[in-house]
Design a protein around this motif. Structure first.
Motif, PDB file in Angstrom:
ATOM      1  N   TYR A 167       8.042  -0.630   4.932  1.00  0.00           N
ATOM      2  CA  TYR A 167       8.448  -1.635   5.931  1.00  0.00           C
ATOM      3  C   TYR A 167       9.963  -1.677   6.099  1.00  0.00           C
ATOM      4  N   HIS A 168      10.425  -1.757   7.333  1.00  0.00           N
ATOM      5  CA  HIS A 168      11.863  -1.852   7.645  1.00  0.00           C
ATOM      6  C   HIS A 168      12.147  -3.021   8.587  1.00  0.00           C
ATOM      7  N   GLY A 169      11.302  -4.064   8.592  1.00  0.00           N
ATOM      8  CA  GLY A 169      11.507  -5.144   9.564  1.00  0.00           C
ATOM      9  C   GLY A 169      11.292  -4.616  10.964  1.00  0.00           C
ATOM     10  N   HIS A 170      12.129  -5.068  11.921  1.00  0.00           N
ATOM     11  CA  HIS A 170      11.886  -4.638  13.305  1.00  0.00           C
ATOM     12  C   HIS A 170      12.525  -3.288  13.632  1.00  0.00           C
ATOM     13  N   ARG A 171      13.132  -2.630  12.617  1.00  0.00           N
ATOM     14  CA  ARG A 171      13.711  -1.318  12.906  1.00  0.00           C
ATOM     15  C   ARG A 171      12.630  -0.230  12.952  1.00  0.00           C
ATOM     16  N   LYS A 172      11.455  -0.528  12.413  1.00  0.00           N
ATOM     17  CA  LYS A 172      10.311   0.380  12.527  1.00  0.00           C
ATOM     18  C   LYS A 172       9.098  -0.446  12.890  1.00  0.00           C
ATOM     19  N   THR A 173       8.070   0.209  13.404  1.00  0.00           N
ATOM     20  CA  THR A 173       6.912  -0.552  13.888  1.00  0.00           C
ATOM     21  C   THR A 173       5.902  -0.862  12.785  1.00  0.00           C
ATOM     22  N   VAL A 174       6.009  -0.194  11.641  1.00  0.00           N
ATOM     23  CA  VAL A 174       5.014  -0.383  10.582  1.00  0.00           C
ATOM     24  C   VAL A 174       5.043  -1.828  10.057  1.00  0.00           C
ATOM     25  N   ARG A 175       3.857  -2.358   9.746  1.00  0.00           N
ATOM     26  CA  ARG A 175       3.749  -3.737   9.247  1.00  0.00           C
ATOM     27  C   ARG A 175       3.648  -3.748   7.717  1.00  0.00           C
ATOM     28  N   LEU A 176       4.117  -4.807   7.094  1.00  0.00           N
ATOM     29  CA  LEU A 176       3.955  -4.959   5.640  1.00  0.00           C
ATOM     30  C   LEU A 176       2.468  -4.904   5.312  1.00  0.00           C
ATOM     31  N   GLY A 177       2.123  -4.218   4.242  1.00  0.00           N
ATOM     32  CA  GLY A 177       0.734  -4.154   3.823  1.00  0.00           C
ATOM     33  C   GLY A 177      -0.131  -3.239   4.662  1.00  0.00           C
ATOM     34  N   GLU A 178       0.489  -2.499   5.583  1.00  0.00           N
ATOM     35  CA  GLU A 178      -0.311  -1.582   6.426  1.00  0.00           C
ATOM     36  C   GLU A 178      -0.987  -0.517   5.556  1.00  0.00           C
ATOM     37  N   HIS A 179      -0.310  -0.121   4.492  1.00  0.00           N
ATOM     38  CA  HIS A 179      -0.927   0.712   3.463  1.00  0.00           C
ATOM     39  C   HIS A 179      -0.672   0.029   2.130  1.00  0.00           C
ATOM     40  N   THR A 180      -1.635   0.140   1.216  1.00  0.00           N
ATOM     41  CA  THR A 180      -1.520  -0.566  -0.058  1.00  0.00           C
ATOM     42  C   THR A 180      -1.910   0.342  -1.231  1.00  0.00           C
ATOM     43  N   THR A 181      -1.590  -0.142  -2.417  1.00  0.00           N
ATOM     44  CA  THR A 181      -1.848   0.604  -3.661  1.00  0.00           C
ATOM     45  C   THR A 181      -3.016  -0.024  -4.410  1.00  0.00           C
ATOM     46  N   ASP A 182      -3.866   0.826  -4.940  1.00  0.00           N
ATOM     47  CA  ASP A 182      -5.013   0.387  -5.731  1.00  0.00           C
ATOM     48  C   ASP A 182      -4.533  -0.400  -6.967  1.00  0.00           C
ATOM     49  N   PRO A 183      -5.168  -1.535  -7.286  1.00  0.00           N
ATOM     50  CA  PRO A 183      -4.752  -2.323  -8.464  1.00  0.00           C
ATOM     51  C   PRO A 183      -4.735  -1.522  -9.764  1.00  0.00           C
ATOM     52  N   ALA A 184      -5.661  -0.586  -9.935  1.00  0.00           N
ATOM     53  CA  ALA A 184      -5.684   0.218 -11.174  1.00  0.00           C
ATOM     54  C   ALA A 184      -4.443   1.106 -11.263  1.00  0.00           C
ATOM     55  N   VAL A 185      -3.981   1.586 -10.115  1.00  0.00           N
ATOM     56  CA  VAL A 185      -2.755   2.401 -10.081  1.00  0.00           C
ATOM     57  C   VAL A 185      -1.544   1.531 -10.415  1.00  0.00           C
ATOM     58  N   TYR A 186      -1.547   0.319  -9.881  1.00  0.00           N
ATOM     59  CA  TYR A 186      -0.452  -0.621 -10.188  1.00  0.00           C
ATOM     60  C   TYR A 186      -0.403  -0.907 -11.686  1.00  0.00           C
ATOM     61  N   GLU A 187      -1.571  -1.087 -12.310  1.00  0.00           N
ATOM     62  CA  GLU A 187      -1.632  -1.322 -13.761  1.00  0.00           C
ATOM     63  C   GLU A 187      -1.035  -0.137 -14.519  1.00  0.00           C
ATOM     64  N   GLU A 188      -1.346   1.067 -14.050  1.00  0.00           N
ATOM     65  CA  GLU A 188      -0.826   2.290 -14.676  1.00  0.00           C
ATOM     66  C   GLU A 188       0.715   2.314 -14.576  1.00  0.00           C
ATOM     67  N   LEU A 189       1.204   1.958 -13.400  1.00  0.00           N
ATOM     68  CA  LEU A 189       2.666   1.908 -13.205  1.00  0.00           C
ATOM     69  C   LEU A 189       3.293   0.901 -14.183  1.00  0.00           C
ATOM     70  N   LEU A 190       2.685  -0.281 -14.288  1.00  0.00           N
ATOM     71  CA  LEU A 190       3.213  -1.299 -15.208  1.00  0.00           C
ATOM     72  C   LEU A 190       3.192  -0.790 -16.647  1.00  0.00           C
ATOM     73  N   ALA A 191       2.134  -0.062 -16.989  1.00  0.00           N
ATOM     74  CA  ALA A 191       1.999   0.434 -18.369  1.00  0.00           C
ATOM     75  C   ALA A 191       3.097   1.445 -18.690  1.00  0.00           C
ATOM     76  N   GLN A 192       3.598   2.153 -17.669  1.00  0.00           N
ATOM     77  CA  GLN A 192       4.645   3.156 -17.901  1.00  0.00           C
ATOM     78  C   GLN A 192       6.052   2.563 -17.899  1.00  0.00           C
ATOM     79  N   ALA A 193       6.193   1.332 -17.390  1.00  0.00           N
ATOM     80  CA  ALA A 193       7.536   0.755 -17.199  1.00  0.00           C
ATOM     81  C   ALA A 193       8.083   0.192 -18.504  1.00  0.00           C
ATOM     82  N   ARG A 194       9.366   0.493 -18.774  1.00  0.00           N
ATOM     83  CA  ARG A 194      10.026   0.032 -20.005  1.00  0.00           C
ATOM     84  C   ARG A 194      11.304  -0.768 -19.707  1.00  0.00           C
ATOM     85  N   GLY A 195      11.802  -0.664 -18.469  1.00  0.00           N
ATOM     86  CA  GLY A 195      13.167  -1.145 -18.216  1.00  0.00           C
ATOM     87  C   GLY A 195      13.251  -2.570 -17.703  1.00  0.00           C
ATOM     88  N   ALA A 196      12.166  -3.062 -17.088  1.00  0.00           N
ATOM     89  CA  ALA A 196      12.174  -4.411 -16.515  1.00  0.00           C
ATOM     90  C   ALA A 196      10.735  -4.874 -16.320  1.00  0.00           C
TER      91      ALA A 196
END
Ligand code: AMP
Ligand code: ZN
Ligand code: FE
Ligand code: FE
Length: 282
Positions: free
Chosen positions: A248-277
């Protein structure tokens, strides 16, 4: 759970302030949004403040400009330690070079007959990390092109176009290591976005996977269905997760927030790999 892992604010080339982006994410019914401005974390504090009490979770991140084998590409980085000096220094280097390059692009545009100037671009970019979309907006204001996207042609700002000037961009293998060393999770942004120019080979992606890449952004507006299928297969083969996001880029592009999304299981995997914040739960 609706999770959008790629969005820009006016800290770079989006048009919403970080607080407006948070409000837009709430309005779009998102549960999680990542703030991933180009080569800067300047929007993080305002966004973190704005999520309080909303129920929205903010994933702090950035999108780093990279270059390999003559091809520009973008690396998303999530949940890294902001204070880690090596990655912070690289973000500063890329962001600062955007100002030199922005002025050079404006100069080229003027030589080519476009009546724009740097003060106008500065006004459009505000405090943001300056990029071609801001110059594209200046070309629209000047009546040279009709839309931002019309400025991204060989005549003007497209990669290798008449008014394109390169900026410093990090080698992606170096970038992947910097992000990991800062405790972050690196994800290759829109690897198959052919309309923006040449894309990197599967061999390069395999080398990045070996260097510590975490995932590929598969569901993205700039990927057609065959590209997504291919990238999904490649991610599986290389042991990478596959994300989806709006960019999403606001009105500089036509794409809407949430037009594509990430699977919750993938998000969990990302969180499991994160160490910095940690994500900021509002
Ligand atoms: P920069 O970071 O200054 O090199 O500008 C790159 C940005 O320009 C990308 O992140 C996109 O947001 C935008 N961009 C690149 N290609 C296009 C295109 N064909 N149409 C619209 N926007 C584009
Ligand atoms: Zn952008
Ligand atoms: Fe990008
Ligand atoms: Fe982006």
């Amino acid at each position: 759970m609706r999770i959008d892992l790629h969005a820009h604010s006016n800290a770079s080339d989006g048009t919403d302030s970080p607080a407006e982006l948070v409000a837009a994410a709430v309005a779009a019914g998102l549960d999680v949004v990542a703030l991933t401005d180009h080569d800067t974390v300047a929007g993080h504090a305002e966004a973190a403040e704005a999520v309080r009490g909303t129920g929205l979770t903010l994933v702090p991140g950035a999108e780093l400009s990279c270059h390999v084998d003559g091809v520009s590409m973008h690396l998303l980085a999530y949940l890294f330690d902001l204070a880690e000096p090596a990655f912070a220094a690289e973000r500063d280097l890329v962001r600062n070079d955007r100002f030199r390059r922005g002025r050079a692009i404006v100069e080229r545009c003027r030589e080519l007959g476009a009546p724009i100037d740097w003060e106008q671009v500065e006004r459009i970019a505000g405090a943001g990390s300056v990029g071609r979309p801001h110059i594209a907006s200046a070309l629209v204001e000047a009546g040279v092109v009709a839309t931002v996207s019309d400025a991204f042609t060989a005549d003007w700002l497209a990669n290798g176009g008449r008014a394109d000037v390169r900026k410093h961009e990090t080698d992606p293998e170096v970038a992947v290591r910097l992000v990991r060393a800062a405790g972050g999770v690196p994800v290759f942004a829109h690897p198959g976005a052919v309309k923006r120019g040449r894309t990197v080979s599967d061999e390069v992606i395999a080398a990045l996977a070996a260097a510590g890449l975490g995932g590929l952004e598969v569901d993205h507006i700039d990927h057609d269905e065959p590209t997504r299928e291919h990238l999904r297969g490649l991610a599986e083969e290389l042991g990478l997760f596959a994300t989806g996001s709006s960019d999403y880029h606001g009105h500089r592009k036509t794409v809407r927030l949430g037009e594509h999304t990430t699977d919750p299981a993938v998000y969990e995997e990302l969180l499991a790999q994160a160490r910095g914040a940690e994500p900021i739960r509002g």
